[in-house]
Design a protein around this motif. Structure first.
Motif, PDB file in Angstrom:
ATOM      1  N   GLN A 145       0.815  -1.106   0.081  1.00 54.25           N
ATOM      2  CA  GLN A 145      -0.157   0.003  -0.127  1.00 54.25           C
ATOM      3  C   GLN A 145       0.966   1.095   0.059  1.00 54.25           C
ATOM      4  N   SER A 146       0.234   2.445  -0.154  1.00 48.18           N
ATOM      5  CA  SER A 146       0.881   3.755  -0.194  1.00 48.18           C
ATOM      6  C   SER A 146       1.287   3.789   1.239  1.00 48.18           C
ATOM      7  N   ALA A 186      -1.352   4.779   3.559  1.00 47.93           N
ATOM      8  CA  ALA A 186      -2.230   3.565   4.104  1.00 47.93           C
ATOM      9  C   ALA A 186      -1.530   2.468   4.770  1.00 47.93           C
ATOM     10  N   ARG A 187      -0.160   2.557   4.625  1.00 46.02           N
ATOM     11  CA  ARG A 187       0.681   1.642   5.339  1.00 46.02           C
ATOM     12  C   ARG A 187       0.515   2.154   6.872  1.00 46.02           C
ATOM     13  N   SER A 204      -1.698   3.762   8.483  1.00 49.22           N
ATOM     14  CA  SER A 204      -3.070   3.562   9.068  1.00 49.22           C
ATOM     15  C   SER A 204      -3.183   1.778   9.340  1.00 49.22           C
ATOM     16  N   ALA A 205      -2.669   0.990   8.275  1.00 41.85           N
ATOM     17  CA  ALA A 205      -2.592  -0.246   8.572  1.00 41.85           C
ATOM     18  C   ALA A 205      -1.869  -0.987  10.004  1.00 41.85           C
TER      19      ALA A 205
END
Length: 263
Positions: free
Chosen positions: A181-182, A185-186, A188-189
């Motif tokens: 992921q970007s 997004a990473r 947030s993950a």
């Protein structure tokens, strides 16, 4: 990741009282801070390596520490000549920045100093058990509660990191692939992983607090140590020799100006 750097052995450094090692390492750190001369700093760096090798520390451990210091050393050598140019002949112009021979020598001096301080501090960690290290701090006047906190931190850092690894591996077994992921997004993950680690760490700290309470931690009275430390004749000789050597060094550095310049 390694948190416990202690290498078991029976060398004279291993047998020294932790307070003697504090004095030795403190003197090495002060000498590194007061010196600028490249040859003297290189000599100090060689001395720390000789002490480590003589204490039985394997070359793999020294290579591990050099690998950790390599990025810092690189950035010091790169940035110091650019942004803190010293006196000397100009060697390179990069826009408004001027690289001088003095700036390059200062960069090498700072890099050597950083490595001397790192290996001097590792000298204490490689040849002293965590329990003896904390007990030495307590004998020097650190409150017992602070020493206990420091000891528990050393003990449970690997445990907390193990929680992190276990939770990540459990998520990966369920198809969790943040690396695809970007960047946002990473990040947030990783949020649910961080929450799970915090919850597990809080549960661990609660259990630890109950265990300490059951063992009477905080109760009044004179405390004893299961494995006590004591000064020996060797410690007295080592502390005396180190103190005399440091006194001579201070006289040469402050009165005669030894090591005040890079070359």
């Amino acid at each position: 990741m390694r948190f416990d750097l202690f290498v078991p052995g029976a060398s004279w450094l291993h047998r020294l009282d932790p307070r003697s090692k504090f004095l030795l390492v403190g003197v090495l750190l002060l000498m590194a801070l007061l010196l600028k001369h490249l040859a003297l700093l290189a000599g100090l760096l060689a001395l720390t390596h000789l002490l480590l090798v003589g204490a039985g520390v394997p070359w793999s451990a020294l290579r591990w520490l050099w690998a950790r210091m390599a990025p810092l050393t690189f950035f010091i050598l790169l940035l110091q000549p650019l942004f803190a140019s010293g006196a000397g002949a100009p060697l390179l112009h990069i826009g408004p920045l001027v690289v001088t021979s003095g700036g390059v020598l200062d960069g090498i001096s700072f890099a050597l100093r950083a490595n001397v301080m790192a290996f001097a501090a590792s000298l204490l960690l490689f040849v002293t058990e965590a329990q003896a290290l904390v007990l030495g701090l307590v004998r020097l006047g650190l409150p017992f509660e602070y020493g206990m906190t420091f000891s528990l931190a050393l003990r449970y850092l690997p445990t907390t990191y193990g929680l992190w690894v276990n939770i990540i591996e459990a998520q990966q077994a369920r198809g969790w692939t943040p690396e695809r992921q970007s960047l946002l997004a990473r990040l947030s993950a990783y949020r649910p992983v961080l929450v799970a680690v915090i919850i597990a760490a809080l549960r661990l700290s609660q259990d630890l607090g109950l265990a300490l309470a059951c063992r009477g931690f905080g109760a009044p009275g004179t405390r004893s140590a299961w494995q006590d430390i004591r000064f020996t004749r060797t410690d007295t000789w080592i502390c005396g020799a180190v103190s005399v050597a440091f006194g001579l060094f201070l006289a040469g550095r402050l009165l005669l100006g030894w090591g005040a310049t890079t070359w």
